[in-house]
Write a protein that holds these residues in place. Structure first.
Motif, short mmCIF file in Angstrom:
data_model
loop_
_atom_site.label_atom_id
_atom_site.label_comp_id
_atom_site.label_asym_id
_atom_site.label_seq_id
_atom_site.Cartn_x
_atom_site.Cartn_y
_atom_site.Cartn_z
N THR A 282 48.56 51.15 39.42
CA THR A 282 49.31 51.88 40.44
C THR A 282 49.28 51.18 41.80
O THR A 282 48.30 50.51 42.15
N ALA A 283 50.34 51.38 42.56
CA ALA A 283 50.41 50.89 43.93
C ALA A 283 49.88 51.91 44.92
O ALA A 283 49.94 51.70 46.13
N ALA A 284 49.34 53.03 44.42
CA ALA A 284 48.84 54.08 45.30
C ALA A 284 47.72 53.56 46.18
O ALA A 284 46.99 52.63 45.82
N ILE A 285 47.57 54.19 47.33
CA ILE A 285 46.69 53.67 48.36
C ILE A 285 45.23 53.58 47.91
O ILE A 285 44.48 52.73 48.37
N GLN A 286 44.83 54.45 46.96
CA GLN A 286 43.44 54.42 46.50
C GLN A 286 43.16 53.25 45.56
O GLN A 286 42.02 53.05 45.16
N GLN A 287 44.17 52.44 45.25
CA GLN A 287 43.97 51.27 44.39
C GLN A 287 44.62 50.04 45.01
O GLN A 287 45.22 49.21 44.33
N GLN A 288 44.46 49.94 46.33
CA GLN A 288 44.96 48.78 47.06
C GLN A 288 43.82 48.16 47.87
O GLN A 288 42.74 48.73 48.00
N LEU A 289 44.09 46.95 48.40
CA LEU A 289 43.14 46.23 49.23
C LEU A 289 41.81 46.08 48.50
O LEU A 289 41.78 45.60 47.38
N PHE A 290 40.68 46.50 49.10
CA PHE A 290 39.38 46.34 48.46
C PHE A 290 39.09 47.42 47.43
O PHE A 290 37.98 47.49 46.89
N PHE A 291 40.09 48.26 47.14
CA PHE A 291 39.99 49.20 46.02
C PHE A 291 40.69 48.69 44.77
O PHE A 291 40.76 49.41 43.78
N ARG A 292 41.23 47.47 44.84
CA ARG A 292 42.01 46.96 43.71
C ARG A 292 41.26 45.83 43.03
O ARG A 292 40.89 44.86 43.71
N PRO A 293 41.02 45.91 41.72
CA PRO A 293 41.40 46.98 40.79
C PRO A 293 40.46 48.18 40.81
O PRO A 293 40.80 49.25 40.37
N VAL A 294 39.22 47.94 41.30
CA VAL A 294 38.24 49.00 41.49
C VAL A 294 37.57 48.73 42.83
O VAL A 294 37.73 47.65 43.41
N PRO A 295 36.84 49.69 43.40
CA PRO A 295 36.15 49.41 44.67
C PRO A 295 35.29 48.17 44.57
O PRO A 295 34.47 48.03 43.65
N GLY A 296 35.52 47.23 45.47
CA GLY A 296 34.81 45.96 45.39
C GLY A 296 35.08 45.08 46.58
O GLY A 296 35.16 45.56 47.72
N LEU A 297 35.31 43.81 46.31
CA LEU A 297 35.42 42.83 47.38
C LEU A 297 36.85 42.57 47.81
O LEU A 297 37.07 41.90 48.82
N GLY A 298 37.85 43.03 47.03
CA GLY A 298 39.23 42.69 47.33
C GLY A 298 39.51 41.23 47.11
O GLY A 298 40.43 40.65 47.70
N ARG A 299 38.72 40.61 46.23
CA ARG A 299 38.84 39.17 45.97
C ARG A 299 38.96 38.92 44.48
O ARG A 299 38.77 39.81 43.66
N ALA A 300 39.23 37.67 44.12
CA ALA A 300 39.40 37.31 42.71
C ALA A 300 38.07 37.15 41.98
O ALA A 300 38.03 37.16 40.75
N ASP A 301 36.97 37.00 42.71
CA ASP A 301 35.68 36.84 42.08
C ASP A 301 35.32 38.07 41.25
O ASP A 301 35.65 39.20 41.61
N THR A 302 34.62 37.87 40.15
CA THR A 302 34.14 38.96 39.32
C THR A 302 32.61 38.90 39.27
O THR A 302 32.00 37.90 39.69
N PRO A 303 31.96 39.93 38.73
CA PRO A 303 30.49 39.86 38.60
C PRO A 303 30.01 38.78 37.65
O PRO A 303 28.81 38.49 37.60
N ILE A 304 30.91 38.19 36.88
CA ILE A 304 30.57 37.08 35.99
C ILE A 304 30.85 35.77 36.73
O ILE A 304 31.98 35.52 37.15
N ASP A 305 29.83 34.98 36.92
CA ASP A 305 30.00 33.71 37.62
C ASP A 305 31.02 32.83 36.88
O ASP A 305 31.06 32.77 35.65
N ARG A 306 31.87 32.18 37.64
CA ARG A 306 32.91 31.27 37.14
C ARG A 306 34.04 31.99 36.40
O ARG A 306 34.86 31.33 35.75
N LEU A 307 34.11 33.29 36.52
CA LEU A 307 35.22 34.06 35.94
C LEU A 307 35.99 34.71 37.07
O LEU A 307 35.40 35.40 37.91
N PHE A 308 37.32 34.53 37.09
CA PHE A 308 38.15 34.99 38.20
C PHE A 308 39.35 35.77 37.68
O PHE A 308 39.99 35.37 36.70
#
Length: 527
Positions: free
Chosen positions: A453-479
């Protein structure tokens, strides 16, 4: 087989990421599940010989304006943009219409037919847009928070206007329309363009989406690649292969391989593995990456819990037509627009959005229609029209072929109401419901075209879930390189660019500092 980077998925974001890694000298392999590259940017003869139909997406205002795509120089690899005589028409139930053109004065005359004050209102809004266009677009396509581009934007606006821009981000399309314009025509441009997302005119955040597409339409239009959307994919593929990158199609990836908390490669459905020396980038929806390719057991429990609250956008039904002549609109000027919105006034759009929120199929669907030969004469034989329309339906419904055909008939009835004789022109049609869309492109889960969804609760640092708003994932070297990542859907390449830049930063001279910072941030978010 071993390479520097594996990119899972060959949609535009995956191809952008692969190009940027290849530019940096990385040995890069793109692995695509379906027989052809491109994801939702593909063209085929779906309806009749000689008619080129864009299978999924078609018009690319954000693509034409994107600093990411501009930086790739795709025109040198075969991309050429084409424009319809007019950008967009929104047709009301009573056959009145508002027409947008790249000619500002022509658009001003159209909105003034609803309220003469809106000619000046539109000119003022366009002048404001031109002032902040470059820093705003740069801020949109960069990782959140966009430090450098955000600083440029703040410098351009100043404190007072920056605060007002931040407020605008929260407004509904109806509310923003009332603040900016006096008449129904200009307000419908905002609300109708907001419906390109899954947001209705009374949902928070819909205003900025409608405003952005309206301003882009006025500025760069809603262009199409000459020869079909697939020519944009061809340009990305040609550039990548010229840089030494490789693409393998018809090879579904079923696992991201891990070792000591790092992504080290992928495994395909036939059990073959590809090792990745530096990074794995995934141009797939976030739930697919985390749940299917990685597995919940390898992820922080809070991230897995957050995925339970991930919200998809609405499902979609799309119909393509081969027409023996252009659409015979009652209002002839509508025939000049590449994109046409049909079926509702502002309150009608709100009713349709409410139906979808309540799980009901709207009785009178709102259609987004493309007149492709009008925009690009190469799409069908002279004197004919290659056209399509899509509409949203609730997720989770069953759409057997008989029900799909009835809904396609209903969509044609909506067009016929404003273009008598339309149905007599149909020489061929192709219908794709949610299941067919997902089968052709695995990322269009249940027919969702924006990877969430493009709804405001899933944008910016809430996209895709609350986090960093970046491509990094909790798995090192996975983006995460798909539209599930910030800044979301549309063909602009930003998620792929952000993922590639994150992979390069993690591998760079300050990589140890980068890794430590990202790990600390993820611990704070997901502990």
């Amino acid at each position: 087989m071993e390479v520097d980077a594996v990119v899972v998925g060959s949609g535009p974001n995956g191809l952008v990421a692969a190009n940027l890694l290849a530019d940096a000298g990385w040995e890069t392999l793109v692995i695509e599940a379906t027989p052809k590259p491109g994801g939702a940017v593909r063209t085929e003869e779906l309806t009749a010989p000689g008619f080129r139909n864009d299978v999924y997406s078609a018009f690319y205002p954000l693509g034409a304006a994107s600093p990411v795509l501009a930086g790739l120089g795709l025109e040198e690899h075969g991309l050429r943009w084409r424009h319809a005589p007019a950008v967009l028409a929104h047709v009301l139930p009573d056959d009145r219409y508002v027409l947008q053109s790249r000619d500002l004065e022509r658009t001003a005359r159209s909105v003034a037919e609803f309220d003469e004050r809106d000619a000046d209102n539109l000119r003022a809004e366009h002048a404001s847009w031109r002032r902040l266009r470059e820093p705003l677009l740069d801020a949109i396509v960069r990782p959140f928070p966009p430090v450098r581009s955000g600083a440029r934007l703040f410098k351009t606006l100043g404190t007072a206007e920056a605060l007002r821009l931040a407020r605008m981000l929260t407004l509904t399309a109806r509310g923003l329309g009332k603040e900016k314009f006096d008449g129904a025509g200009a307000r419908l441009l905002l609300a109708g363009n907001a419906m390109h997302t899954d947001l209705g005119p009374d949902q928070a955040g819909s205003g900025v989406f409608g405003w952005l597409l309206t301003m882009l339409g006025q500025d760069v239009g809603f262009p199409v690649p000459e020869g079909g959307a697939g020519r944009l994919t061809d340009a990305l593929v040609n550039r990548l292969t010229a840089k030494g990158g490789e693409i393998v199609c018809g090879t579904p990836v079923i696992e991201v391989m891990l070792s000591a908390g790092r992504a080290v490669g992928v495994r395909d459905a036939d059990g073959r593995t590809v090792r990745a020396r530096r990074a794995v980038l995934a141009d797939v929806p976030a739930p697919v990456l985390y749940r299917d390719l990685v597995g919940a057991e390898h992820l922080p429990a809070r991230l897995v819990s957050d995925l339970d609250r991930f919200v998809w956008d609405d499902a979609t039904i799309k119909v393509d037509w081969a027409l023996s002549s252009p659409i015979p609109w009652s209002a002839a000027e509508v025939g000049q627009a590449g994109t046409v919105h049909i079926g509702a006034d502002l309150d009608g759009l709100a009713g349709i959005a409410n139906d979808l929120a309540c799980g009901r199929v709207p009785h009178d669907p709102f259609l987004l229609l493309g007149q492709m030969t009008t925009a690009d004469p190469t799409r069908s034989p002279a004197g004919t029209e290659s056209a399509w329309a899509y509409t949203h339906v609730p997720r989770g419904d069953s759409w057997p072929d008989s029900r799909l055909r009835r809904h396609a008939d209903r969509m044609e009835e909506v067009i016929e109401r404003h273009a008598p004789g339309f149905r007599d022109l149909i020489a061929g049609r192709a219908i794709a419901g949610p299941a067919q869309l997902q089968k052709g492109n695995h990322s269009l889960v249940e027919g969702s075209i924006n990877a969430g969804t493009a709804a405001i609760q899933q944008q910016l640092f809430f996209r895709p879930v609350p986090g960093l708003g970046r491509a990094d994932t909790p798995i090192d070297r996975l983006f995460l390189a798909s539209a599930s990542a910030h800044p979301g859907g549309a063909v602009h390449g930003a998620p792929g660019s952000n993922a590639a830049r994150a992979a390069l930063a993690r591998d760079g001279w300050a990589g140890s500092v980068y890794r430590a910072t990202v790990r600390a941030a993820h611990r704070a978010v997901y502990r």
